[in-house]
Write an enzyme that holds these catalytic residues in place. Structure first.
Site, PDB file in Angstrom:
ATOM      1  N   GLY A  34       1.341  -1.020  -0.182  1.00 29.18           N
ATOM      2  CA  GLY A  34       0.548  -0.383   0.211  1.00 29.18           C
ATOM      3  C   GLY A  34       0.722   1.280   0.243  1.00 29.18           C
ATOM      4  O   GLY A  34       2.257   1.159  -0.343  1.00 29.18           O
ATOM      5  N   SER A  35       0.262   2.453   0.322  1.00 33.42           N
ATOM      6  CA  SER A  35       0.830   3.631  -0.312  1.00 33.42           C
ATOM      7  C   SER A  35       2.305   3.265   0.939  1.00 33.42           C
ATOM      8  O   SER A  35       3.421   4.873   0.937  1.00 33.42           O
ATOM      9  CB  SER A  35       0.285   4.686   0.267  1.00 33.42           C
ATOM     10  OG  SER A  35      -1.163   4.739   1.359  1.00 33.42           O
ATOM     11  N   GLU A  37       4.066   1.841   2.510  1.00 33.69           N
ATOM     12  CA  GLU A  37       5.570   0.657   2.246  1.00 33.69           C
ATOM     13  C   GLU A  37       5.879   1.426   1.007  1.00 33.69           C
ATOM     14  O   GLU A  37       6.566   0.111   0.804  1.00 33.69           O
ATOM     15  CB  GLU A  37       4.695  -0.858   2.405  1.00 33.69           C
ATOM     16  CG  GLU A  37       3.874  -1.384   3.575  1.00 33.69           C
ATOM     17  CD  GLU A  37       2.504  -1.135   3.632  1.00 33.69           C
ATOM     18  OE1 GLU A  37       1.983   0.225   4.795  1.00 33.69           O
ATOM     19  OE2 GLU A  37       1.756  -0.439   2.398  1.00 33.69           O
ATOM     20  N   GLU A  56      -4.718  -9.834   3.000  1.00 39.28           N
ATOM     21  CA  GLU A  56      -3.617  -9.573   4.629  1.00 39.28           C
ATOM     22  C   GLU A  56      -3.941 -10.884   5.506  1.00 39.28           C
ATOM     23  O   GLU A  56      -2.278 -11.301   5.735  1.00 39.28           O
ATOM     24  CB  GLU A  56      -3.767  -8.622   5.390  1.00 39.28           C
ATOM     25  CG  GLU A  56      -3.060  -7.349   4.341  1.00 39.28           C
ATOM     26  CD  GLU A  56      -4.358  -6.576   3.914  1.00 39.28           C
ATOM     27  OE1 GLU A  56      -5.480  -7.008   3.427  1.00 39.28           O
ATOM     28  OE2 GLU A  56      -4.126  -5.415   3.195  1.00 39.28           O
ATOM     29  N   HIS A 286     -13.775 -27.212  22.970  1.00 39.81           N
ATOM     30  CA  HIS A 286     -13.864 -26.486  22.214  1.00 39.81           C
ATOM     31  C   HIS A 286     -16.113 -26.240  22.713  1.00 39.81           C
ATOM     32  O   HIS A 286     -16.138 -25.569  23.076  1.00 39.81           O
ATOM     33  CB  HIS A 286     -13.873 -27.562  20.992  1.00 39.81           C
ATOM     34  CG  HIS A 286     -14.645 -26.957  19.756  1.00 39.81           C
ATOM     35  ND1 HIS A 286     -14.413 -27.331  18.087  1.00 39.81           N
ATOM     36  CD2 HIS A 286     -15.119 -25.488  19.659  1.00 39.81           C
ATOM     37  CE1 HIS A 286     -15.176 -26.506  17.615  1.00 39.81           C
ATOM     38  NE2 HIS A 286     -15.174 -25.325  18.155  1.00 39.81           N
ATOM     39  N   GLY A 406      -8.097 -22.860  15.484  1.00 35.49           N
ATOM     40  CA  GLY A 406      -9.720 -22.756  15.015  1.00 35.49           C
ATOM     41  C   GLY A 406     -10.103 -21.501  13.612  1.00 35.49           C
ATOM     42  O   GLY A 406     -11.294 -21.171  13.465  1.00 35.49           O
TER      43      GLY A 406
END
Length: 544
Positions: A34-35, A37, A56, A286, A406
């Protein structure tokens, strides 16, 4: 390629970081640019590889697969606050699975931060916590290389995990001195007194058991775990919902996977008087019930490198140690047992291709017959995981990977990164619901010709959620039907060839084609429509 001049006393932050990444072997960078980076990407070095992910979370999962395959930290580049937010589910997985990642996120220019600018991250160091081991935005641009080096060391220190650094975009062109990588020996061993006491209990007990957790694979301690099991003739169980392998499942001492429910878990361990958990959280539940962690008469000893995990265990004696040296010493201190070994586990019988529909059991039996022993198996099919464990044993060290937390969307891109680590074909078994969380990673797989065979078990929705609903008396569960997705066509649109199979008679040949692809042939996807299971989750696999 940017030229790094060794004769000048000072270069830029970018110069220093590129040199450090090269020195530490982090030259494969997983990102979504992106800008904020852009300055990091200036004059991209010719010996670096940028692996583009289209979202991402897939970027983090691909980096995790690469880190697991190379046994070293991988670099992730994320875009500012929004990109970090998208990635956090995968960061959570990496944290729980102890995957060493160095996550670098862009930030708006320092001169704009006081104005709360567009794309700026408020309190960036707090954003990914508590699911990173380390999180900082350096106070000065000149500190960026040193903070990145610290993040790398912390990520690689047991228990390993992700570390996070936020870098304002105008830092990259500022002056900074290079940082030399430091050698880090992260192993540590518990005192011999504690291990000698445990050896005495193992020697004197009647019915020992080992519980193997993901820490065994993380620390490359499978040979040591096997040696201890054989020396003590202990029954061997895998910890509930383990994200890794850690013991050869065809070994006669192996008994299976513990269930993530308190009562059944305690019942499985009730026959044993001494249970030694190795790199395992043990009590990973769980669904709730009123069962105790263990029944009376079962003594638990827990070896792990994470003192925090040792602190929250509800029962037992914990020994904080890295596993490889501790298991070597423990085996030497334990007398060779002459007790009879436990009976081998019962495996379900093979099923036949009767009828007009494909059952998950049939598919998994055929996969077992065709899966080469040197293949890594990645799984994210929650409603079929118990059957997979029962029917497809994994014997290879590092040969099984899944999500230990999970959070779905992990498996498909994880397989891409794992395949890119050594260019050896990976087999990834997915549910249709899981695949749709991160299907865009097929584009990256195709672009880099990642050798992955995807097998999608399409049961028409979130069957694991429906099964959990049946377990607690909630039927029907709204929002659990999907259906209508042509995965082979979707894969083809992303550059990944594939096929669909609907009839049992077609399945053997279709699997042969899918698994016959060579390590140089890139990805392939097989879409298999299977009959939905009507069992409640965490019951014994059918046929036992």
């Amino acid at each position: 390629m940017r030229s790094l001049r060794d004769d000048r006393p000072e270069g830029t932050v970018l110069d220093a970081v590129v040199r450090f990444l090269r020195d530490t072997g982090m030259t494969t960078v997983f990102g979504n640019p992106g800008s904020t980076e852009l300055r990091m990407l200036r004059d991209w070095p010719g010996d670096f590889t940028y692996v583009l992910g289209l979202q991402e979370a897939t970027v983090v999962a691909m980096a995790a697969g690469h880190a697991l395959g190379t046994r070293s930290a991988a670099l992730v580049s994320l875009h500012s606050a929004g990109g970090v937010g998208h990635a956090l589910g995968a960061v959570f997985n990496a944290h729980r699975d102890r995957v060493p990642l160095v996550v670098v996120a862009g930030q708006q220019s320092r001169s704009l931060l006081r104005l709360r600018p567009f794309l700026g991250a408020d309190e960036p160091a707090q954003f990914p916590r508590p699911y990173v081991k380390f999180s900082r935005q350096p106070e000065r641009a000149a500190d960026v290389p040193a903070v990145l080096a610290e993040a790398h060391r912390i990520a690689m220190t047991h228990p390993r995990g992700p570390a996070f650094v936020s870098v304002p975009e105008d830092d990259w062109d500022q002056p900074a001195d290079p940082v030399a990588p430091r050698t880090l020996h992260a192993g540590f061993t518990a005192g011999p007194e504690a291990l000698a006491a445990l050896a005495g209990r193992l020697t004197g007990c009647a019915r020992p058991a080992l519980v193997i957790g993901p820490g065994v694979d993380d620390e490359d301690a499978l040979p040591e775990a096997v040696a201890l099991a054989e020396r003590t003739r202990a029954a061997v169980w895998m910890s509930p919902l383990s994200g890794r392998s850690g013991f050869p499942e065809s070994h006669p001492l192996f008994q299976g996977f513990l269930p993530p429910v308190a009562g059944p878990l305690a019942d499985r361990l009730a026959p044993y008087d001494v249970v030694v958990a190795l790199g395992a959280p043990v009590f990973t539940y769980h669904v709730a019930d009123d069962g105790p962690p263990l029944h009376p008469g079962t003594a638990l000893f827990h070896l792990d490198c994470d003192p925090a995990q040792a602190a929250w265990l509800p029962t037992g004696t914990s020994i904080v140690t890295t596993l490889k040296p501790a298991l070597t010493l423990l085996a030497a201190l334990t007398r060779q047992a002459d007790r009879p070994p436990p009976p081998p586990r019962t495996v379900p019988p093979a099923v036949s291709a009767d009828g007009a529909k494909i059952t998950p059991e049939l598919l998994l039996d055929l996969l077992r017959e065709r899966l080469p022993g040197d293949r890594v198996l990645v799984e994210e099919a929650p409603s079929h995981r118990d059957e997979l464990h029962a029917r497809v044993p994994v014997d290879l060290a590092g040969g099984f990977l899944t999500t230990g937390s999970g959070a779905l969307g992990w498996g498909l891109p994880l397989a891409v990164g794992r395949a890119l680590a050594d260019r050896r074909r990976v087999v990834c078994v997915l549910g249709d619901g899981s695949a749709l969380y991160s299907v865009q990673a097929l584009w990256t797989a195709a672009r880099h010709r990642a050798p992955v065979t995807y097998v999608i078990l399409d049961n028409g929705g979130y069957a694991a959620v429906r099964a959990l609903g049946r377990r607690i008396g909630i039927t029907p569960v709204p929002g659990t039907d999907i259906g209508g997705v042509d995965f082979a066509a979707l894969a083809a649109s992303l550059g990944c060839p594939g096929a669909e199979v609907r009839h049992p008679a077609e399945l053997p040949a279709a699997l042969d084609r899918a698994l016959a692809a060579g390590d140089e042939d890139g990805p392939y996807l097989l879409h298999v429509r299977v009959t939905p299971t009507e069992d409640a989750l965490y019951t014994e696999p059918r046929g036992r």
